[in-house]
Design an enzyme around this catalytic site. Structure first.
Site, short mmCIF file in Angstrom:
data_model
loop_
_atom_site.label_atom_id
_atom_site.label_comp_id
_atom_site.label_asym_id
_atom_site.label_seq_id
_atom_site.Cartn_x
_atom_site.Cartn_y
_atom_site.Cartn_z
N LYS A 33 -4.58 -3.09 10.97
CA LYS A 33 -4.12 -2.33 9.79
C LYS A 33 -3.68 -3.35 8.73
CE LYS A 33 -0.40 0.76 8.17
NZ LYS A 33 0.69 1.68 8.55
N LYS A 86 7.91 6.85 -0.20
CA LYS A 86 9.02 6.39 0.64
C LYS A 86 10.28 6.27 -0.22
CE LYS A 86 6.46 3.49 3.94
NZ LYS A 86 6.75 4.22 5.18
N ASP A 144 3.21 -4.36 5.93
CA ASP A 144 2.34 -3.35 6.55
C ASP A 144 0.92 -3.90 6.76
OD1 ASP A 144 2.50 -0.88 7.74
OD2 ASP A 144 1.86 0.24 5.97
N ARG A 202 -3.24 5.32 9.97
CA ARG A 202 -4.14 5.96 10.94
C ARG A 202 -5.45 6.40 10.27
NH1 ARG A 202 0.22 10.44 12.55
NH2 ARG A 202 1.58 8.71 12.03
N1 BES Z 1 3.87 1.63 7.66
C1 BES Z 1 4.56 2.78 8.11
C2 BES Z 1 5.23 2.57 9.47
C3 BES Z 1 6.37 1.61 9.51
C4 BES Z 1 7.66 2.04 9.36
C5 BES Z 1 6.14 0.27 9.78
C6 BES Z 1 8.72 1.14 9.47
C7 BES Z 1 7.18 -0.62 9.87
C8 BES Z 1 8.46 -0.19 9.72
C9 BES Z 1 3.58 3.95 8.24
O1 BES Z 1 2.51 3.97 7.38
C10 BES Z 1 4.38 5.19 7.99
O2 BES Z 1 4.90 5.32 6.92
N2 BES Z 1 4.46 6.06 8.99
C11 BES Z 1 5.22 7.24 8.89
C12 BES Z 1 4.46 8.34 9.61
C13 BES Z 1 5.00 9.72 9.36
C14 BES Z 1 4.73 10.13 7.94
C15 BES Z 1 4.35 10.67 10.31
C16 BES Z 1 6.59 7.02 9.53
O3 BES Z 1 6.66 6.28 10.50
O4 BES Z 1 7.56 7.55 9.02
ZN ZN Z 2 1.89 2.08 6.67
ZN ZN Z 3 2.95 4.88 5.50
#
Ligand code: BES
Ligand code: ZN
Ligand code: ZN
Length: 485
Positions: free
Chosen positions: A247, A259, A270, A333
């Site tokens: 990724k 966010k 990321d 994903r």
């Molecule tokens: N890149 C983030 C995940 C992440 C969070 C990596 C904290 C490192 C530290 C990912 O793309 C994301 O935002 N995932 C969401 C998924 C949710 C919307 C189902 C998450 O983890 O909140």
């Molecule tokens: Zn992400």
């Molecule tokens: Zn994300």
């Protein structure tokens, strides 16, 4: 830093400074020459306890037992204690526990990983003066150690640790510098520098031609064009074909499901999965492993704008499956779905994806541990073992049929988020599972490195910032496969 193996006894080697590890608090060992001073300073040889005696030019570092991760920790601790000195050369003995565990890689990794500094953006740079490190074959215990064996391991450890630092550099760079195009350039540079490595970087046109509707949707609102970076290392007579998919979100703002500010900082990291697979490929080629290895990186930003993809959109992925977007922050994903589909066209023997995929994985395991997910128990176990040997922390997270059902969508084949707030690391992996062909189920592992990839304060021999998570465990896994076949 240059490493040398010497068959001379430690006392016969000349160096500016000596590092001595104190195992099991044994202050009576023959290598300890300054017992009086150590007693005066109340040094007991506890874990992470370090004493530097500048007049004697010796550093003592406590090391709970002579196992590899304690050695990494002790060596990097000793190095920290002398980082402000002008020492150019260091000597250290061998700490082999038995014939199988020479611990030489732990010493080398302790030095190389422990000395990493990310100062690209600092006007004043701290210089590391240490140029030469000599490791004596004289061993802490009675065991006789062969120089030849040590040299082989030294080479492995140097390459692995340098590749880890290489990945850290990518992940640590600012999002406006390490863009998808910049990442692709780096891939091209690797292919020019290393034998048997080639690099292809596909632009939007290529993504369109490949019908990568999910990847394209994520990239749409960004000013920085996306790239599918495909690095290949192909030696003669390769015994297996292995693909690593990473990724490579050079920035994840969350998209329209934006966010909050505090969660957005650090999202330059990321791209850590992409950085890791680049490091893995680089090291595999330098080690001349007898495998054909592919590193496939979905490099893009996830941004906002008038043309951004939206919650409620329905995307068509490369494999034809339709995806209802319920949250644009679950973008990794989507990119991986298309990259995994592309990777499977290569008909690999193994497929690994590395991704900072979910915050839920960090909640489940804590910041320092990667999650290992997949169908095949023995494949999962082999990666766990490799991680353990490499000094990385990992834990399996189990799939189950009920969690898989939470991804149902009423309008499309699948939703990009689960309907439940629990088990998010696993449901993300189960989403990816929808893009793994039936015949590849047991060949696939998903490594969620969201926790350890980027930690905001120092931990052990890792510095604040990127840690190169996934690089060492994958390379130890490949090395193990090489020994097995
Ligand atoms: N890149 C983030 C995940 C992440 C969070 C990596 C904290 C490192 C530290 C990912 O793309 C994301 O935002 N995932 C969401 C998924 C949710 C919307 C189902 C998450 O983890 O909140
Ligand atoms: Zn992400
Ligand atoms: Zn994300």
């Amino acid at each position: 830093m240059e490493f040398h193996i010497s068959t001379k006894k430690i006392n016969q080697i000349t160096a500016d400074c000596e590092i001595i590890l104190v195992s099991n608090k044994n202050l009576k060992h023959k290598w300890i020459k300054d017992l009086k001073d150590l007693n005066t300073l109340d040094f007991q040889g506890n874990e992470e306890e370090v004493v530097f005696l500048p007049h004697q030019h010796r550093v003592y570092a406590g090391c709970k037992e002579l196992n590899h991760d304690n050695i990494r920790l002790a060596v990097s601790g000793a190095l920290k204690a002398i980082k402000k000195t002008k020492y150019k050369s260091i000597k250290i003995g061998s700490y082999c526990a038995n014939k199988k565990q020479t611990n030489i890689s732990a010493i080398v990794e302790g030095f190389v990983l422990g000395s990493y500094i990310f100062d690209m953006y600092k006007s004043k740079k701290d210089k590391n003066s240490i140029k030469n490190i000599t490791i004596s074959t004289e061993n802490y215990g009675r065991l006789k150690v062969e120089g030849k064996e040590l040299r082989k391991e030294l080479n492995f450890a140097k390459i692995v640790a340098n590749a880890t630092n290489f990945s850290k550099d990518i992940a640590n760079q600012a999002p406006d510098d390490m863009t998808p195009v910049a990442m692709a350039k780096l891939g091209k540079k690797l292919s020019a520098e290393i034998e048997n490595v080639t690099c292809f970087a596909g632009s939007e046109k290529f993504l369109e031609k490949e019908k990568m509707g999910a990847f394209l949707a994520v990239s749409r609102a960004s000013e920085h064009a996306p790239r599918l970076i495909h690095l290949k290392y192909k030696p003669k007579n390769a015994k297996k074909k292995i693909t690593f998919v990473g990724k490579g979100l050079t920035y994840d703002s969350g998209g329209l499901s934006l966010k909050p500010g505090s969660a957005m900082t650090t999202m330059k990291s990321d791209k850590s999965g992409g950085a890791a697979v680049m490091g893995i490929l680089k090291a595999a080629a330098e080690l001349k492993l007898p495998f054909e290895i592919h590193a496939i990186i979905g490099a893009t930003e996830n941004m906002i704008g008038g043309n951004a993809y939206k919650p409620d959109d329905v995307l068509v992925a490369r494999n034809g499956k339709t995806i209802e977007v319920k949250n644009t922050d679950a973008e990794g994903r989507l990119v991986l779905a298309d990259c995994l589909s592309y990777a499977q066209d290569l008909k690999p023997d193994y497929i690994f994806d590395l991704a900072t995929l979910t915050g839920a994985c960090v909640v489940a395991l804590g910041e320092y541990t990667s999650g290992i997910m997949g169908h095949d128990k023995s494949l999962k176990r082999s990666m766990e073992n490799a991680a353990e040997k490499s000094g990385e922390l990992s834990s399996p997270l189990p799939f189950n049929r009920y969690l898989a059902k939470l991804l149902k969508s009423s309008v499309a084949d699948i939703s990009n988020i689960s309907s439940s707030r629990y088990g998010g690391a696993i449901t993300a992996a189960l989403f990816l599972d929808n893009f793994i062909e039936e015949e590849n189920k047991d060949k696939w592992l998903h490594l969620d490195i969201a926790g350890p990839a980027y930690v905001e304060s120092d931990w052990g021999y890792n510095q604040a910032g990127a840690s190169g998570a996934g690089v060492r465990m994958s390379l130890y896994w490949l090395q193990e496969l090489k020994n097995r076949i």
